[in-house]
Design an enzyme around this catalytic site. Structure first.
Site, PDB file in Angstrom:
ATOM      1  N   ASP A 169       0.810  -1.221   0.000  1.00 26.05           N
ATOM      2  CA  ASP A 169       0.000   0.000   0.000  1.00 26.05           C
ATOM      3  C   ASP A 169       0.843   1.270   0.000  1.00 26.05           C
ATOM      4  O   ASP A 169       0.322   2.374   0.123  1.00 26.05           O
ATOM      5  CB  ASP A 169      -0.957   0.012   1.195  1.00 26.05           C
ATOM      6  CG  ASP A 169      -0.218   0.000   2.528  1.00 26.05           C
ATOM      7  OD1 ASP A 169       1.027  -0.147   2.517  1.00 26.05           O
ATOM      8  OD2 ASP A 169      -0.881   0.141   3.574  1.00 26.05           O
ATOM      9  N   GLY A 170       2.172   1.121  -0.121  1.00 25.07           N
ATOM     10  CA  GLY A 170       3.051   2.273  -0.196  1.00 25.07           C
ATOM     11  C   GLY A 170       3.676   2.693   1.114  1.00 25.07           C
ATOM     12  O   GLY A 170       4.510   3.606   1.138  1.00 25.07           O
TER      13      GLY A 170
ATOM     14  N   HIS B 193      17.983  27.114   4.285  1.00 26.36           N
ATOM     15  CA  HIS B 193      17.390  28.275   3.622  1.00 26.36           C
ATOM     16  C   HIS B 193      17.211  29.442   4.594  1.00 26.36           C
ATOM     17  O   HIS B 193      17.336  30.606   4.205  1.00 26.36           O
ATOM     18  CB  HIS B 193      16.040  27.893   3.015  1.00 26.36           C
ATOM     19  CG  HIS B 193      15.415  28.980   2.206  1.00 26.36           C
ATOM     20  ND1 HIS B 193      15.943  29.427   1.017  1.00 26.36           N
ATOM     21  CD2 HIS B 193      14.302  29.735   2.426  1.00 26.36           C
ATOM     22  CE1 HIS B 193      15.185  30.394   0.527  1.00 26.36           C
ATOM     23  NE2 HIS B 193      14.186  30.607   1.368  1.00 26.36           N
TER      24      HIS B 193
ATOM     25  N   LYS C 123      14.013  42.741  -6.934  1.00 22.95           N
ATOM     26  CA  LYS C 123      12.892  42.139  -7.651  1.00 22.95           C
ATOM     27  C   LYS C 123      11.635  42.205  -6.791  1.00 22.95           C
ATOM     28  O   LYS C 123      11.689  42.355  -5.582  1.00 22.95           O
ATOM     29  CB  LYS C 123      13.199  40.683  -8.019  1.00 22.95           C
ATOM     30  CG  LYS C 123      13.205  39.722  -6.839  1.00 22.95           C
ATOM     31  CD  LYS C 123      13.377  38.293  -7.319  1.00 22.95           C
ATOM     32  CE  LYS C 123      13.148  37.283  -6.202  1.00 22.95           C
ATOM     33  NZ  LYS C 123      14.137  37.339  -5.141  1.00 22.95           N
TER      34      LYS C 123
ATOM     35  N   ALA D  75      13.592  28.126 -11.151  1.00 25.46           N
ATOM     36  CA  ALA D  75      14.585  28.849 -11.959  1.00 25.46           C
ATOM     37  C   ALA D  75      14.022  30.098 -12.627  1.00 25.46           C
ATOM     38  O   ALA D  75      14.707  30.726 -13.437  1.00 25.46           O
ATOM     39  CB  ALA D  75      15.227  27.937 -13.009  1.00 25.46           C
TER      40      ALA D  75
END
Length: 310
Positions: A33-34, A127, A189, A221
């Site tokens: 079932d994953g 990040h 930006k 990108a």
């Protein structure tokens, strides 16, 4: 001992080869079932164990894998478990912008890792640095800077200018510019919505110069390609981008291939797809030696920060 899941087996093999050792014996699979299935196939009782697994796409599958691997190791009486997560997924969801009704998913992941039984986290180029504060355990956030900087030095570029792709990346770009004894430029930006950006203005002189854009990751990108075009429009002679994590989602690779960017240089914190490997504008550097040396120092209770003292 170093174990790995299925997210980036090649990197794990390169790390253990650098350390002249073998990967830990572990079976990682799926039930019909994953659901994730993990079994440790050797004795880990009392051992210092590292689980190397970036939480890149498929993010949720890879995240669940590392949770189950850590639980299996904890139940097998591993002495200390370090989650070595070269690319830390969900790191962009680190705050509630403007009191929006959203989750701080980076904190959720931090909680999950600790509840699963992780004693320490090793990651690369988070990040947002403040994510380290989401943990109540030690976090070693190392930097790919020495790898990327070394490549720039070897190429012996002339008339360099380092470009920050946004205001938030100025500190990183300024540090690189100082090491390269190069000038600094900044791209201002505006981002109207997630994964969409519009280049507005370039602060600094780029005419006739070789531009190096430095960022922690490249995702769709869109920002990168628009930045390259804006720099070329302002007369830049060449534009190279150096990014630690090649997320490259959606149509990123096609976008890069047809862009004004001369080359994108990334590390192998995330494996490149076959399409990414075939792209003539993308080149990948190995971070295995840096990760291996860091793992060795953590295991031997030696300084990690001294790796980046210069």
């Amino acid at each position: 001992m170093i174990f790995t899941g299925t997210a980036n087996t090649r990197l794990a093999v390169d790390v253990v080869n650098h350390l002249d050792m073998s990967l830990g014996k572990m079976t990682v699979g799926r039930f019909s079932d994953g659901e994730v299935m993990v079994e440790i196939n050797e004795n880990v009782r009392g051992k210092d164990v590292f689980v190397l697994q970036p939480t890149c796409a498929p993010t949720n599958d890879n995240l669940m894998e590392i949770m189950v691997m850590v639980d299996a190791l904890r139940r097998a009486s591993a002495g200390r478990i370090t989650a070595a997560i070269p690319y830390f997924g969900y790191a962009r969801q680190d705050r509630r912008p403007r009191s929006a009704r959203v989750a701080i998913s980076a904190k959720v992941v931090a909680n999950m890792l600790q509840v699963a039984g992780v004693d320490r986290v090793l990651t690369m180029d988070l990040h947002a640095d403040q994510i380290q504060g989401f943990f109540d355990i030690p976090v070693d956030n190392i930097y790919a800077g020495p790898i990327l900087l070394g490549d720039i030095w070897r190429r012996n570029f002339s008339n360099l200018v380092v470009v920050s792709p946004d205001i938030g990346g100025v500190v990183r770009a300024r540090a690189l510019a100082k090491q390269l004894e190069a000038d600094l430029a900044i791209i201002d930006k505006r981002r109207p919505r997630a994964n969409v950006s519009e280049v507005m203005n370039i602060i600094g002189e780029v005419d006739g110069r070789t531009c190096i854009i430095m960022d922690d990751m490249v995702d769709t990108a869109g920002t990168l390609c628009k930045a390259a075009q804006a720099l070329k429009d302002r007369g830049a002679g060449a534009v190279y981008a150096y990014c630690t994590h090649p997320v490259l989602s959606g149509g990123a690779i096609e976008r890069i291939e047809t862009s004004s960017l001369d080359e994108l240089v990334v590390t192998d914190t995330i494996p490149l797809s076959e399409q990414g490997q075939a792209c003539g504008k993308i080149r990948q550097l190995s971070c295995a030696a840096l990760l291996g040396e860091t793992i060795l120092r953590i295991s031997n209770a030696e300084s990690v920060s001294s790796l980046f003292a210069d």
